[in-house]
Design a protein around this motif. Sequence first.
Motif: not given
Length: 385
Positions: A257-268
């Motif tokens: 996973v490496g798209y910025p929005a995907d990273l942030l959703v996964c962190v959330a």
Amino acid sequence: MQKRPQSTRAFTVEHVDGLARAGTLHLPHGPVRTPVFMPVGTQATVKGLTNAQMTDGDGLDLDICLANTYHLGLRPGGDALEALGGIHTFSRWPRNVLTDSGGFQMVSLLQFSQVTEHGVHFQSPVDGSAMLLTPERSMELQNQIGADIIMALDDVVPATATDAARFAEATERTIRWLDRCIRAHRRPQQQLLFGIVQGGLDTSLRQRCLQQIVQRPLPGYAIGGLAGGEEKRQFWRVVQQCTATLPPDRPRYCMGVGYPADLLVCVALGVDMFDCVYPARTARFGSALVDGPAPGVLKVRAADMAADYRPLSADCPQRCCRAYSRAYLHVLAARDASVVAQLLTLHNVAYLTRLMRRARQAIAEGDFPSWVQRWFRQQYPQHDY
Ligand code: PRF
């Protein structure tokens, strides 16, 4: 089920905000601040970057990068790496390394690979000979390579595949292979072995895999089988299901996973670690990651860059933004694509590293929900929130 004791104090969760966590992984080559994006250095070097660019104070200051068992096993080979003292000595990379187990690379890279209960069968791209990567062989190679974190061999089926029986087989096999990996691992005190949750998009298969895998006392767990073109809603649902069941005191790593929005959703949703070739690959196509509005990408070859004398990002501390304007990168892209690829790789890996450090700080300050909402608003201003 295996009961081999593993170090349990490798990970400390320092702050929790909602489901998001900020922590530190304590590894032999220094602390890893989480959440963390790990760039992919197939042969322990990120394509286009020097070691100095990856570690120095004014460079990326990366805590960890990825390498691949499959590529390193072919060249220079496990025996050669072991004789040299492992990947850190070979590549003179002073920080941490994580090796992926090799099966995923073979299945995704090699047309003629075939998976059976023994392992992954393939033809060597070096001399065409028949080769077999078993869980035992993957562990042997990863022990020789000597990375700080090593991954169990898993049976990966692309999330968009439609053969339900194949998903069920791969899920059970991944669990059996994990036990073979645990038994074959020779250096559990020096190298943390992570298990990988498979199960496709099927809730009950994922739950079965989760229940089995968390019974193995491992120092970390990965979520595999995603980021392969499935719908975002499905992706989020599976990540949420996994983080709800994985033990809260162990790191969680969402693979590929490496798209910025995907990273942030996964962190959330409570993920701590990520890897992807995306920032380096998109750099080689002339694209720079920037904060919004969407798509959050500047194409340096685009005509509107020709007279734009601003840096790519005002807040990027890297050379590509301190010493080059968009207009100059535009000219360079036509003249010397390799220099631009290097500058943009630096910029893009720095962008994702900073994005994770910004998220980490927001979690530490108890401000993650509003910070992440602000980020999504500036990225997607047209969206109705
Ligand atoms: N398994 C392994 N490596 C991976 C993945 C996986 O599922 C993914 C996700 N598609 C990326 N890298 N071993």
